[in-house]
Design an enzyme around this catalytic site. Sequence first.
Site, PDB file in Angstrom:
ATOM      1  N   HIS A  99      34.710 -28.003  43.180  1.00 53.30           N
ATOM      2  CA  HIS A  99      35.947 -28.156  43.116  1.00 53.30           C
ATOM      3  C   HIS A  99      36.597 -28.457  41.529  1.00 53.30           C
ATOM      4  O   HIS A  99      35.931 -29.345  40.838  1.00 53.30           O
ATOM      5  CB  HIS A  99      36.508 -29.308  43.691  1.00 53.30           C
ATOM      6  CG  HIS A  99      38.146 -29.116  44.200  1.00 53.30           C
ATOM      7  ND1 HIS A  99      38.981 -29.808  43.530  1.00 53.30           N
ATOM      8  CD2 HIS A  99      39.143 -28.602  45.395  1.00 53.30           C
ATOM      9  CE1 HIS A  99      40.240 -29.270  43.887  1.00 53.30           C
ATOM     10  NE2 HIS A  99      39.699 -28.687  45.251  1.00 53.30           N
ATOM     11  N   GLU A 172      40.380 -20.804  43.713  1.00 48.35           N
ATOM     12  CA  GLU A 172      41.195 -21.591  44.308  1.00 48.35           C
ATOM     13  C   GLU A 172      41.902 -21.810  42.515  1.00 48.35           C
ATOM     14  O   GLU A 172      40.969 -22.257  42.205  1.00 48.35           O
ATOM     15  CB  GLU A 172      40.932 -22.417  44.294  1.00 48.35           C
ATOM     16  CG  GLU A 172      40.426 -22.974  45.376  1.00 48.35           C
ATOM     17  CD  GLU A 172      40.225 -24.802  45.977  1.00 48.35           C
ATOM     18  OE1 GLU A 172      41.371 -24.431  47.321  1.00 48.35           O
ATOM     19  OE2 GLU A 172      40.006 -25.347  45.091  1.00 48.35           O
TER      20      GLU A 172
HETATM   21  P1  PGA Z   1      46.544 -28.032  47.738  1.00 47.37           P
HETATM   22  O1  PGA Z   1      45.379 -28.661  47.416  1.00 47.37           O
HETATM   23  O2  PGA Z   1      46.675 -27.017  48.889  1.00 47.37           O
HETATM   24  O3  PGA Z   1      46.932 -29.081  47.527  1.00 47.37           O
HETATM   25  O4  PGA Z   1      47.143 -27.417  46.748  1.00 47.37           O
HETATM   26  C1  PGA Z   1      44.023 -27.426  47.597  1.00 47.37           C
HETATM   27  C2  PGA Z   1      43.037 -28.223  46.814  1.00 47.37           C
HETATM   28  O5  PGA Z   1      42.701 -29.050  45.760  1.00 47.37           O
HETATM   29  O6  PGA Z   1      41.968 -27.544  47.125  1.00 47.37           O
END
Ligand code: PGA
Length: 258
Positions: A99, A172
């Site tokens: 992440h 992401e």
């Molecule tokens: P968020 O976070 O949905 O609050 O934008 C996603 C993540 O960090 O995986």
Amino acid sequence: MKKQPFLFVANWKMEKSFQESALFIRAHSQELNALVTQHTEIVICPSFVALSLFMQHCKSALFSWGAQDCSTYFAGPYTGQVDALSLKELGCRYTIIGHSERRTAYSETNEQIAHKAMQLAHTGIIPIVCIGETLQEFQSGKTTSVLASQLLPLLETITRKETATELVIAYEPLWAIGSGTVPNASHLKNALSSIKTLLDAYCITYKLIYGGSVNEQTITRICTTELVQGVLIGSASLDFKKLKNIVSLHQSTYNKEQ
Ligand code: PGA
């Protein structure tokens, strides 16, 4: 070909304490079960310590659970680390690795993330590997090369070892996480298709999901974008009502498409 279930991954980060996680399970595990269908898979990723609650209270649940990280090592003198085998023993079907918060705050490298994926694959846990570019990289048109540089060490490592590995890749973009902004459809499609090209070249079994500001307002647009096979949800997954609405919005879009 049979369509794979759409994957919803709830990343609780360090937002719920042990007791708060217990309350969530007590209040909502039946309703969570009811949201799971042959087209919908749900995975909750609480803190490490709360995994034991899921193991104890959700044994016959239709939804799954997973951790948010694991050690690069199998076992040994690594104070504070959590091994993949223990996660397996706690019933984890998936585990998030790489992440951006870990890459940034703990300087995790692509090589370390590849080793984590190997540890998970050896124990039969499906790694959910997060990749994504920063705002600056996005603005300077570097998305594709950044995604390739994050993915290649992982693909080289897992294909070198003879472990049958299934992967979930979560795209992401860092600028979308927690910002309320999501990429437009063409950026999202281009990013996912560049990831797909690499994965196909390495003959990996995979699922492509998107994460970053997935909520009740953005889910329909995201889930109707080509190549999106699931979503990783941060803040909106903490509130059961919001999570339920997100899943239901996807299900009604899916039903309309059939
Ligand atoms: P968020 O976070 O949905 O609050 O934008 C996603 C993540 O960090 O995986």
